[in-house]
Design an enzyme around this catalytic site. Structure first.
Site, PDB file in Angstrom:
ATOM      1  N   ASP A  65       0.872  -1.174   0.000  1.00  0.00           N
ATOM      2  CA  ASP A  65       0.000   0.000   0.000  1.00  0.00           C
ATOM      3  C   ASP A  65       0.908   1.223   0.000  1.00  0.00           C
ATOM      4  OD1 ASP A  65      -1.597   2.159   0.588  1.00  0.00           O
ATOM      5  OD2 ASP A  65      -2.668   1.178   2.236  1.00  0.00           O
ATOM      6  N   ASN A  92       3.057   6.268  -9.705  1.00  0.00           N
ATOM      7  CA  ASN A  92       1.938   6.227 -10.650  1.00  0.00           C
ATOM      8  C   ASN A  92       0.597   5.932  -9.983  1.00  0.00           C
ATOM      9  OD1 ASN A  92       0.506   5.559 -13.353  1.00  0.00           O
ATOM     10  ND2 ASN A  92       0.363   3.663 -12.150  1.00  0.00           N
ATOM     11  N   TYR A 158      -9.561  14.797  -5.660  1.00  0.00           N
ATOM     12  CA  TYR A 158      -8.607  14.412  -6.708  1.00  0.00           C
ATOM     13  C   TYR A 158      -7.865  15.649  -7.237  1.00  0.00           C
ATOM     14  CZ  TYR A 158      -7.000  12.090 -11.042  1.00  0.00           C
ATOM     15  OH  TYR A 158      -6.243  11.571 -12.075  1.00  0.00           O
ATOM     16  N   LYS A 162      -3.881  16.388  -6.965  1.00  0.00           N
ATOM     17  CA  LYS A 162      -3.029  16.558  -8.153  1.00  0.00           C
ATOM     18  C   LYS A 162      -2.437  17.970  -8.200  1.00  0.00           C
ATOM     19  CE  LYS A 162      -3.712  12.352  -9.843  1.00  0.00           C
ATOM     20  NZ  LYS A 162      -2.667  11.312  -9.816  1.00  0.00           N
TER      21      LYS A 162
HETATM   22  P1  NAD Z   1      -6.060   2.481 -12.810  1.00  0.00           P
HETATM   23  O1  NAD Z   1      -7.219   2.502 -11.890  1.00  0.00           O
HETATM   24  O2  NAD Z   1      -6.108   1.610 -14.010  1.00  0.00           O
HETATM   25  O3  NAD Z   1      -4.715   2.183 -12.030  1.00  0.00           O
HETATM   26  C1  NAD Z   1      -4.442   2.759 -10.790  1.00  0.00           C
HETATM   27  C2  NAD Z   1      -3.480   1.856 -10.073  1.00  0.00           C
HETATM   28  O4  NAD Z   1      -3.184   2.412  -8.782  1.00  0.00           O
HETATM   29  C3  NAD Z   1      -4.084   0.460  -9.843  1.00  0.00           C
HETATM   30  O5  NAD Z   1      -3.122  -0.517 -10.180  1.00  0.00           O
HETATM   31  C4  NAD Z   1      -4.358   0.453  -8.337  1.00  0.00           C
HETATM   32  O6  NAD Z   1      -4.275  -0.820  -7.755  1.00  0.00           O
HETATM   33  C5  NAD Z   1      -3.220   1.344  -7.843  1.00  0.00           C
HETATM   34  N1  NAD Z   1      -3.448   1.803  -6.473  1.00  0.00           N
HETATM   35  C6  NAD Z   1      -4.501   2.493  -5.981  1.00  0.00           C
HETATM   36  N2  NAD Z   1      -4.358   2.659  -4.647  1.00  0.00           N
HETATM   37  C7  NAD Z   1      -3.185   2.070  -4.291  1.00  0.00           C
HETATM   38  C8  NAD Z   1      -2.484   1.911  -3.080  1.00  0.00           C
HETATM   39  N3  NAD Z   1      -2.945   2.396  -1.910  1.00  0.00           N
HETATM   40  N4  NAD Z   1      -1.293   1.239  -3.094  1.00  0.00           N
HETATM   41  C9  NAD Z   1      -0.797   0.750  -4.255  1.00  0.00           C
HETATM   42  N5  NAD Z   1      -1.417   0.876  -5.444  1.00  0.00           N
HETATM   43  C10 NAD Z   1      -2.607   1.527  -5.453  1.00  0.00           C
HETATM   44  O7  NAD Z   1      -5.840   3.997 -13.267  1.00  0.00           O
HETATM   45  P2  NAD Z   1      -4.837   4.643 -14.337  1.00  0.00           P
HETATM   46  O8  NAD Z   1      -5.682   5.394 -15.277  1.00  0.00           O
HETATM   47  O9  NAD Z   1      -3.879   3.659 -14.840  1.00  0.00           O
HETATM   48  O10 NAD Z   1      -4.144   5.728 -13.390  1.00  0.00           O
HETATM   49  C11 NAD Z   1      -2.749   5.752 -13.138  1.00  0.00           C
HETATM   50  C12 NAD Z   1      -2.375   7.157 -12.709  1.00  0.00           C
HETATM   51  O11 NAD Z   1      -2.645   8.070 -13.777  1.00  0.00           O
HETATM   52  C13 NAD Z   1      -3.157   7.684 -11.508  1.00  0.00           C
HETATM   53  O12 NAD Z   1      -2.321   8.446 -10.677  1.00  0.00           O
HETATM   54  C14 NAD Z   1      -4.221   8.560 -12.151  1.00  0.00           C
HETATM   55  O13 NAD Z   1      -4.679   9.570 -11.287  1.00  0.00           O
HETATM   56  C15 NAD Z   1      -3.424   9.125 -13.310  1.00  0.00           C
HETATM   57  N6  NAD Z   1      -4.256   9.651 -14.387  1.00  0.00           N
HETATM   58  C16 NAD Z   1      -5.025   8.834 -15.157  1.00  0.00           C
HETATM   59  C17 NAD Z   1      -5.789   9.377 -16.173  1.00  0.00           C
HETATM   60  C18 NAD Z   1      -6.661   8.544 -17.070  1.00  0.00           C
HETATM   61  O14 NAD Z   1      -7.415   9.101 -17.868  1.00  0.00           O
HETATM   62  N7  NAD Z   1      -6.598   7.217 -17.005  1.00  0.00           N
HETATM   63  C19 NAD Z   1      -5.781  10.764 -16.391  1.00  0.00           C
HETATM   64  C20 NAD Z   1      -4.993  11.559 -15.587  1.00  0.00           C
HETATM   65  C21 NAD Z   1      -4.230  10.998 -14.584  1.00  0.00           C
END
Ligand code: NAD
Length: 261
Positions: A65, A92, A158, A162
């Protein structure tokens, strides 16, 4: 490929799916050794490790975590014991909870801040401590969002997290710039990952999102991973403290695109 990345060691948090998964794969393709962190999805992490190895890299998976100090320490320990050190740390992992702000529970607020902001602080602190204590060149990449800049009603926790990541990144970039550590953020726009699965399954919401993107399409996790590889590599050797937006132009005020207003 970036030849300087060959053999380098990276930690990628939240690597079992989505953007983290694509970054792990891309780092594998760069022949790096990757510590893939997962929270609950062990099978996803195992699959990600296999892909990294198939791409020519090495992989270890670690349940942790990332909102805790012990979790981040576990990741560093694995990088050191399995692969002999650390070069690149990618914060990430992230999450979001939708709620009108006057209704959001303290518990939900704290949950989002703990992962999206405290997790980035703890991961960065862990990596910085290793780089500085070992007098080692280092590279940190924080996954921010277009919402470090664009307000997002009903996702205030959020956006707050960010926005914090943005200035945290710039601050530590400055603090460690003369100690051979570069720190940058990536600001993805709308990317096709599990976090958006429900939203994009709804055609109305999908079309609405696309209408906010000058390039008229959703981005792919691989396009974000390409930015991470560039920031990790020496090709970006004079770059620190930026947010690299990978967003199809979403941050360009698309409502003005017809030249009216
Ligand atoms: P996702 O939900 O597919 O992946 C998020 C990952 O974070 C998952 O593997 C989850 O298990 C992990 N996670 C969450 N809480 C956790 C914890 N306490 N300990 C360890 N792991 C944890 O989402 P994504 O789209 O791949 O997002 C990845 C990053 O990109 C994030 O920071 C998200 O805010 C950012 N982001 C995504 C988008 C988008 O459109 N997908 C846009 C802007 C920013």
């Amino acid at each position: 490929m970036y030849s300087d990345l060959n053999g380098k060691v990276a930690v990628v948090t939240g690597g079992s799916k989505g953007i983290g998964n694509a970054i792990a794969k891309r780092f594998g393709g760069e022949h790096m050794s990757v510590v893939i962190n997962y929270h609950t999805d062990e099978v996803g992490a195992q699959k990600a490790a296999k892909v990294v190895e198939d791409e020519g890299g090495r992989a270890a998976i670690v349940q942790a975590d990332i909102s805790t100090e012990e979790g981040n320490k576990k990741l560093l320990d694995t990088a050191i014991h399995e692969f002999g050190g650390l070069d690149v740390w990618v914060n990430n992992a992230g999450m979001e909870i939708k709620s009108p702000t006057h209704k959001v529970s303290l518990e939900d607020w704290d949950k989002v801040i703990a992962v999206d902001q405290r997790g980035v602080f703890l991961g960065s602190k862990t990596a910085l401590d290793y780089f500085v204590s070992n007098d080692k060149k280092g590279n940190i990449i924080n996954m921010s969002s277009v919402h470090e800049q664009i307000p997002w009603p009903t996702f205030a926790s959020y956006a707050a997290a960010k926005g914090g990541v943005k200035l945290f990144t710039k601050t530590i970039a400055m603090e460690y710039a003369n100690q051979n550590v570069r720190v940058n953020a990536i600001g993805p726009g709308a990317i096709n990952t599990p976090i958006n699965a429900e939203k994009f399954a709804d055609k109305k919401q999908y079309d609405k999102t696309v209408s906010m993107i000058p390039m008229d399409r959703i981005g792919t996790p691989e396009e974000v991973a390409a930015g991470a590889a560039w920031l990790a590599s020496d090709e970006s050797s004079y770059v620190t403290g930026i947010t690299l937006f990978i967003d199809g132009g979403m941050t360009l005020y698309p409502a003005f695109k017809d030249g009216e207003g």
